[in-house]
Write a protein that holds these residues in place. Structure first.
Motif, short mmCIF file in Angstrom:
data_model
loop_
_atom_site.label_atom_id
_atom_site.label_comp_id
_atom_site.label_asym_id
_atom_site.label_seq_id
_atom_site.Cartn_x
_atom_site.Cartn_y
_atom_site.Cartn_z
N ARG A 17 32.61 5.43 33.93
CA ARG A 17 33.80 4.59 33.84
C ARG A 17 33.83 3.53 34.94
O ARG A 17 34.50 2.51 34.80
CB ARG A 17 35.06 5.46 33.93
CG ARG A 17 35.36 6.24 32.68
CD ARG A 17 35.85 5.35 31.57
NE ARG A 17 37.19 4.83 31.85
CZ ARG A 17 37.78 3.87 31.15
NH1 ARG A 17 37.13 3.28 30.17
NH2 ARG A 17 39.01 3.47 31.45
N ARG B 210 35.38 4.01 26.07
CA ARG B 210 35.69 5.41 26.35
C ARG B 210 34.95 6.38 25.43
O ARG B 210 34.34 7.34 25.91
CB ARG B 210 37.20 5.64 26.26
CG ARG B 210 37.99 5.02 27.41
CD ARG B 210 39.47 5.34 27.28
NE ARG B 210 40.24 4.73 28.36
CZ ARG B 210 41.56 4.82 28.47
NH1 ARG B 210 42.25 5.52 27.56
NH2 ARG B 210 42.19 4.24 29.47
N PRO B 211 34.97 6.18 24.10
CA PRO B 211 34.22 7.11 23.24
C PRO B 211 32.73 7.14 23.54
O PRO B 211 32.09 8.20 23.49
CB PRO B 211 34.51 6.59 21.82
CG PRO B 211 35.76 5.79 21.94
CD PRO B 211 35.71 5.19 23.30
N SER C 188 28.45 11.15 28.61
CA SER C 188 28.68 12.11 29.69
C SER C 188 28.32 13.52 29.25
O SER C 188 27.79 14.31 30.05
CB SER C 188 30.14 12.04 30.15
OG SER C 188 31.02 12.42 29.10
N ASP D 171 32.48 0.22 33.52
CA ASP D 171 33.25 -0.52 32.52
C ASP D 171 34.57 0.20 32.30
O ASP D 171 34.59 1.37 31.91
CB ASP D 171 32.47 -0.62 31.20
CG ASP D 171 33.09 -1.65 30.24
OD1 ASP D 171 34.31 -1.89 30.33
OD2 ASP D 171 32.35 -2.20 29.41
N GLN D 172 35.69 -0.48 32.54
CA GLN D 172 37.01 0.12 32.43
C GLN D 172 37.69 -0.15 31.10
O GLN D 172 38.83 0.24 30.90
CB GLN D 172 37.91 -0.40 33.57
CG GLN D 172 37.44 -0.02 34.96
CD GLN D 172 37.62 1.46 35.24
OE1 GLN D 172 38.49 2.11 34.67
NE2 GLN D 172 36.80 1.99 36.13
N THR D 173 37.02 -0.81 30.17
CA THR D 173 37.65 -1.16 28.91
C THR D 173 37.85 0.09 28.05
O THR D 173 37.08 1.05 28.11
CB THR D 173 36.80 -2.18 28.14
OG1 THR D 173 35.50 -1.63 27.90
CG2 THR D 173 36.67 -3.47 28.93
N ARG D 174 38.90 0.04 27.22
CA ARG D 174 39.24 1.18 26.37
C ARG D 174 38.17 1.41 25.30
O ARG D 174 37.93 2.54 24.88
CB ARG D 174 40.60 0.93 25.72
CG ARG D 174 41.11 2.10 24.87
CD ARG D 174 42.42 1.72 24.21
NE ARG D 174 43.44 1.42 25.19
CZ ARG D 174 44.26 2.34 25.69
NH1 ARG D 174 44.16 3.60 25.31
NH2 ARG D 174 45.18 1.99 26.57
N PHE E 161 31.30 6.50 26.47
CA PHE E 161 31.10 7.20 27.73
C PHE E 161 31.32 8.70 27.58
O PHE E 161 30.66 9.50 28.26
CB PHE E 161 32.04 6.64 28.80
CG PHE E 161 31.67 5.25 29.26
CD1 PHE E 161 30.38 4.78 29.10
CD2 PHE E 161 32.61 4.42 29.85
CE1 PHE E 161 30.02 3.51 29.52
CE2 PHE E 161 32.27 3.15 30.28
CZ PHE E 161 30.97 2.69 30.11
N GLU E 162 32.24 9.10 26.72
CA GLU E 162 32.47 10.53 26.50
C GLU E 162 31.23 11.20 25.91
O GLU E 162 30.82 12.27 26.34
CB GLU E 162 33.68 10.73 25.59
CG GLU E 162 35.01 10.41 26.26
CD GLU E 162 36.18 10.55 25.31
OE1 GLU E 162 35.93 10.83 24.11
OE2 GLU E 162 37.34 10.37 25.74
N TYR F 227 31.37 11.38 33.48
CA TYR F 227 32.28 10.42 32.83
C TYR F 227 32.92 9.49 33.86
O TYR F 227 33.06 8.29 33.63
CB TYR F 227 33.36 11.17 32.05
CG TYR F 227 34.35 10.28 31.35
CD1 TYR F 227 34.03 9.66 30.15
CD2 TYR F 227 35.61 10.04 31.90
CE1 TYR F 227 34.94 8.84 29.50
CE2 TYR F 227 36.52 9.22 31.27
CZ TYR F 227 36.18 8.62 30.07
OH TYR F 227 37.08 7.80 29.44
N LYS G 245 32.84 15.89 33.44
CA LYS G 245 33.88 15.03 34.00
C LYS G 245 33.34 14.14 35.11
O LYS G 245 33.73 12.98 35.24
CB LYS G 245 35.03 15.89 34.52
CG LYS G 245 35.79 16.62 33.43
CD LYS G 245 36.88 17.51 34.01
CE LYS G 245 37.61 18.26 32.91
NZ LYS G 245 38.64 19.19 33.46
#
Length: 200
Positions: A100, A109-110, A116, A103-106, A112-113, A96, A93
């Motif tokens: 984030r 997310r995958p 991380s 870059d805050q774009t949706r 960065f997951e 991650y 966490k």
């Protein structure tokens, strides 16, 4: 006064109309509570057993293995399997959250997951490997963190997803002094074995 006489003296018997009106006055709340109870069932937070009323969709566990794929006992790191999982999730966490910030774009997310998880596996492996003695590091050669996620698949089949972190070379890794190896956990007693057989 007997129970029969008391029943006959009841206002509902003497004035049945009043009894019917009483029921008509409060029956909507009674029906409403039955509907709510039927919909809520045994789900959190309405369950009588809240700890079992909100099951997660999946469960995961982590452990370490050497370059041959053999598991490394958690007690060699002075940890337990539950503590290893908590430490890994905290590290993941934290990584991650740092990713984030870039870059805050949706859409990211995958990415960065996954990143991380990989970063947390390397950081945790390097940190805990230093708790091994030099002889153990030499025996294992390399080690990595493994994360296994169990979830329901199609037809209620258990799905097992395995993630393997990068292999970390232990040859030049700082190590714990010899003789500092923690004692292994005690073997189960005869009473424990009998209790397990009884539970089965």
């Amino acid at each position: 006064m007997s129970a029969l006489q008391a029943t006959l003296q009841s206002p509902w018997i003497k004035r049945p109309v009043d009894g019917v009106l009483y029921l008509l006055k409060y029956w909507p709340w009674f029906v409403f509570s039955m509907i709510i109870g039927h919909l809520a069932k045994e789900n959190f937070p309405f369950s009588h057993w809240p700890m079992y009323g909100d099951f997660a969709q999946n469960v995961d566990y982590v452990y370490f293995e050497d370059q041959k794929g053999d598991p490394i006992p958690a007690f060699l790191f002075r940890e337990t399997s539950a503590r290893l999982k908590r430490q890994f999730n905290s590290e993941r966490k934290r990584e991650y959250a740092e990713l984030r910030k870039t870059d805050q774009t949706r859409a990211m997310r995958p990415v960065f997951e996954q990143q991380s998880v990989a970063n947390a596996a390397v950081l945790m492996t390097e940190r805990l490997a230093q708790r091994l003695t030099k002889s153990l590091q030499t025996d294992y050669g390399k080690m990595r963190l493994v994360r296994v996620v169990l979830s329901y698949g199609e037809n209620n089949e258990i799905r097992r997803d395995r993630f393997e972190g990068a292999l970390i070379d232990l040859s030049n890794m700082p190590h714990a002094p010899e003789g500092s190896l923690p004692p292994p956990p005690p073997p189960p007693s005869a009473d424990d074995e009998n209790q397990e057989e009884g539970n089965e």
